[in-house]
Design a protein around this motif. Structure first.
Motif, PDB file in Angstrom:
ATOM      1  N   GLY A 147       0.904  -1.341  -0.005  1.00 50.32           N
ATOM      2  CA  GLY A 147       0.033   0.188   0.081  1.00 50.32           C
ATOM      3  C   GLY A 147       0.642   1.403   0.044  1.00 50.32           C
ATOM      4  O   GLY A 147       0.279   2.383  -0.125  1.00 50.32           O
ATOM      5  N   TYR A 225      -2.441   2.782   0.888  1.00 51.69           N
ATOM      6  CA  TYR A 225      -3.710   2.360  -0.051  1.00 51.69           C
ATOM      7  C   TYR A 225      -4.451   3.712  -0.253  1.00 51.69           C
ATOM      8  O   TYR A 225      -5.941   3.267  -0.681  1.00 51.69           O
ATOM      9  N   GLN A 226      -4.073   4.772  -0.248  1.00 53.51           N
ATOM     10  CA  GLN A 226      -5.063   5.960  -0.505  1.00 53.51           C
ATOM     11  C   GLN A 226      -4.075   6.909  -1.330  1.00 53.51           C
ATOM     12  O   GLN A 226      -3.342   7.691  -0.839  1.00 53.51           O
ATOM     13  N   PHE A 229      -4.837  11.665  -0.089  1.00 51.47           N
ATOM     14  CA  PHE A 229      -4.647  11.545   1.238  1.00 51.47           C
ATOM     15  C   PHE A 229      -4.276  13.075   1.663  1.00 51.47           C
ATOM     16  O   PHE A 229      -3.453  13.633   1.229  1.00 51.47           O
ATOM     17  N   MET A 273     -12.676   4.381  -8.048  1.00 54.05           N
ATOM     18  CA  MET A 273     -11.940   4.058  -7.017  1.00 54.05           C
ATOM     19  C   MET A 273     -12.933   4.390  -5.742  1.00 54.05           C
ATOM     20  O   MET A 273     -13.729   5.050  -5.476  1.00 54.05           O
ATOM     21  N   LYS A 274     -12.772   3.205  -4.828  1.00 56.27           N
ATOM     22  CA  LYS A 274     -13.856   3.165  -3.574  1.00 56.27           C
ATOM     23  C   LYS A 274     -13.578   4.180  -2.873  1.00 56.27           C
ATOM     24  O   LYS A 274     -12.261   4.598  -2.801  1.00 56.27           O
ATOM     25  N   ASN A 275     -14.693   4.822  -2.036  1.00 52.35           N
ATOM     26  CA  ASN A 275     -14.504   6.158  -1.349  1.00 52.35           C
ATOM     27  C   ASN A 275     -13.880   5.347  -0.049  1.00 52.35           C
ATOM     28  O   ASN A 275     -14.141   4.444   0.583  1.00 52.35           O
ATOM     29  N   PHE A 276     -12.655   5.990   0.361  1.00 52.38           N
ATOM     30  CA  PHE A 276     -11.871   5.490   1.416  1.00 52.38           C
ATOM     31  C   PHE A 276     -12.502   5.493   2.823  1.00 52.38           C
ATOM     32  O   PHE A 276     -12.339   4.446   3.390  1.00 52.38           O
ATOM     33  N   ASP A 277     -13.283   6.543   2.842  1.00 50.15           N
ATOM     34  CA  ASP A 277     -14.246   6.633   4.081  1.00 50.15           C
ATOM     35  C   ASP A 277     -15.598   5.987   4.120  1.00 50.15           C
ATOM     36  O   ASP A 277     -16.128   6.052   5.401  1.00 50.15           O
ATOM     37  N   ASN A 296     -13.582  -5.167  -3.925  1.00 51.22           N
ATOM     38  CA  ASN A 296     -12.691  -5.327  -2.582  1.00 51.22           C
ATOM     39  C   ASN A 296     -11.529  -6.191  -2.673  1.00 51.22           C
ATOM     40  O   ASN A 296     -10.643  -6.042  -2.069  1.00 51.22           O
ATOM     41  N   THR A 301      -8.990  -0.400  -1.667  1.00 47.78           N
ATOM     42  CA  THR A 301      -9.115   1.262  -1.810  1.00 47.78           C
ATOM     43  C   THR A 301      -8.488   1.852  -2.924  1.00 47.78           C
ATOM     44  O   THR A 301      -8.287   3.025  -3.263  1.00 47.78           O
TER      45      THR A 301
END
Ligand SMILES: O=S(=O)(c1cccs1)N(Cc1ccc(F)cc1)Cc1ncn[nH]1
Ligand SMILES: [Mn+2]
Ligand SMILES: [Mn+2]
Ligand SMILES: [Mn+2]
Length: 367
Positions: A147, A225-226, A229, A273-277, A296, A301
């Motif tokens: 990540g 993985y973000q 950020f 992209m998946k929303n991290f939150d 997943n 993410t």
């Protein structure tokens, strides 16, 4: 004792090229005078020793980035199908990094945005776009280990008339990298970038343009993985007075343009992209539920593109993907475009604000 020399074309996992397990440092820059004490501080050196595994992971990802981009430059030619170009690059990353699920691999889709398209364009399945002699292509790709992401980009143009445009963003990014540091104000980084970028002019087909810094395409902090950020890094003056902090990763990226110097979302979307939150969301629609499981399991993410779903055997997924976007679980990241007929160049490095010094992780002998 394994081989210590990479082949051409590359075929050896980079971990086998460094049997000690120690991967090469990026370019080291020292902080501005008021922070020089950091270089020798025993307390700061101890802090770094504790971060060794993370530094080694991100340096391994950077070594893959350097070897892949060197190889890509050697094979890029007008007439190449953009899809072939991307798949060649992506398969080379997978090979050299020794792809392993979410522990080692590609960090986000291969951006190969052309001309007035600045970012987030990669061909979707069936795309017939061919690279042309007069194209200005931004090759922006990511590698990661555990990540820890390396986000770095360079611009390719076969026609030498674009050279000043390419030099402008390369110079501006280096100015931004130099200005960045612990306690550096974001607004100062942006001002330094704009100053250099807009000192360039380029003549294209007889017309002279002053290069503009694309004011709404910022650099960004990077987390595990973000890819996006924390703080954004301005590329023009007038940004926030907030300061960069010890231990932060940043992507310092600048875009030079002959157009408006402002991009809007346009064209068909390829990046998602998946929303991290967003945590677990119970879904009823079977197809959306199943697609989310694939996302997943294969990306988490990390950003992905339609071609990555295709290669996993996903079919007829567009409505399910739309459902995930409408539910706020996945974010579409459409292409960012300046006006038609304009040309945009990009240069990007990932830096780490270590306790004792600034490390330009993705620096190579090419850029
Ligand atoms: O434009 S961004 O969304 C952004 C800029 C400032 C704050 S967030 N973005 C992050 C990203 C989003 C989606 C991706 F698939 C890959 C990266 C910058 C970027 N794109 C390519 N390299 N770097
Ligand atoms: Mn091996
Ligand atoms: Mn990038
Ligand atoms: Mn970036």
């Amino acid at each position: 004792k394994g081989p210590l020399q990479q082949t051409d074309p590359p075929s050896i996992h980079v971990d086998e090229l460094f049997p000690s397990g120690e991967f090469p440092e990026g370019e080291i820059q020292h902080y501005k005078d008021d922070n020089l004490w950091r270089t020798t501080s025993e307390e700061k050196r101890e802090l770094e020793r504790l971060q060794k595994p993370m530094y080694n992971a991100v340096r391994r990802a950077a070594e893959v980035h350097r070897q892949v981009r060197k190889y890509m430059r050697s094979i890029l030619k007008p007439g190449m199908l953009m899809i072939d170009l991307c798949e060649t690059l992506e398969n080379m990353v997978r090979k050299l990094i020794k792809e392993n699920g979410l522990e080692a691999g590609i960090a986000f889709p291969t951006g190969c945005s052309l001309n007035c398209v600045a970012a987030h364009w990669t061909p979707n399945g069936g795309d017939k776009t061919v690279l042309q002699y007069d194209d200005v292509m931004k090759l922006d790709f990511g590698t990661h280990i555990n990540g820890y992401i390396v986000d770095s980009a360079f611009t390719v143009a076969f026609n030498p008339m674009f050279d000043p445009l390419l030099q402008a963003s390369r110079d501006a990014t280096n100015a931004g990298v130099k200005e960045a540091g612990i306690d550096a104000r974001l607004c100062d980084v942006g001002a330094a970038i704009q100053e250099v970028m807009e000192s360039y002019e380029v003549e294209i087909n007889g017309k002279v343009f002053q290069v503009k810094s694309v004011r709404n395409l910022n650099g960004h902090g990077i987390g595990p993985y973000q890819i996006h950020f924390g703080k954004s890094v301005p590329v023009v003056k007038g940004g926030e007075q907030k300061k960069m902090e010890e231990g932060e990763f940043y992507a310092i990226e600048t875009f030079g343009s002959t157009g408006k110097g402002y991009v809007r979302e346009d064209l068909e979307c390829s990046h998602y992209m998946k929303n991290f939150d967003v945590g677990h969301v119970p879904l009823r629609a079977a197809k959306a539920k199943q697609l989310l499981v694939t996302i997943n399991n294969n990306f988490g993410t990390l950003a992905f593109c339609r071609r990555y779903l295709d290669r996993l055997g996903e079919t007829k997924y567009l409505m399910a993907l739309k459902n995930l976007c409408d539910a706020g679980i996945v974010e579409p990241c459409p292409p960012m475009c300046d006006v038609r007929g304009s040309y945009v160049s990009q240069s990007e490095h990932t830096i780490l604000l270590r306790p004792t010094c600034k490390e330009v992780i993705s620096r190579g002998d090419d850029y």
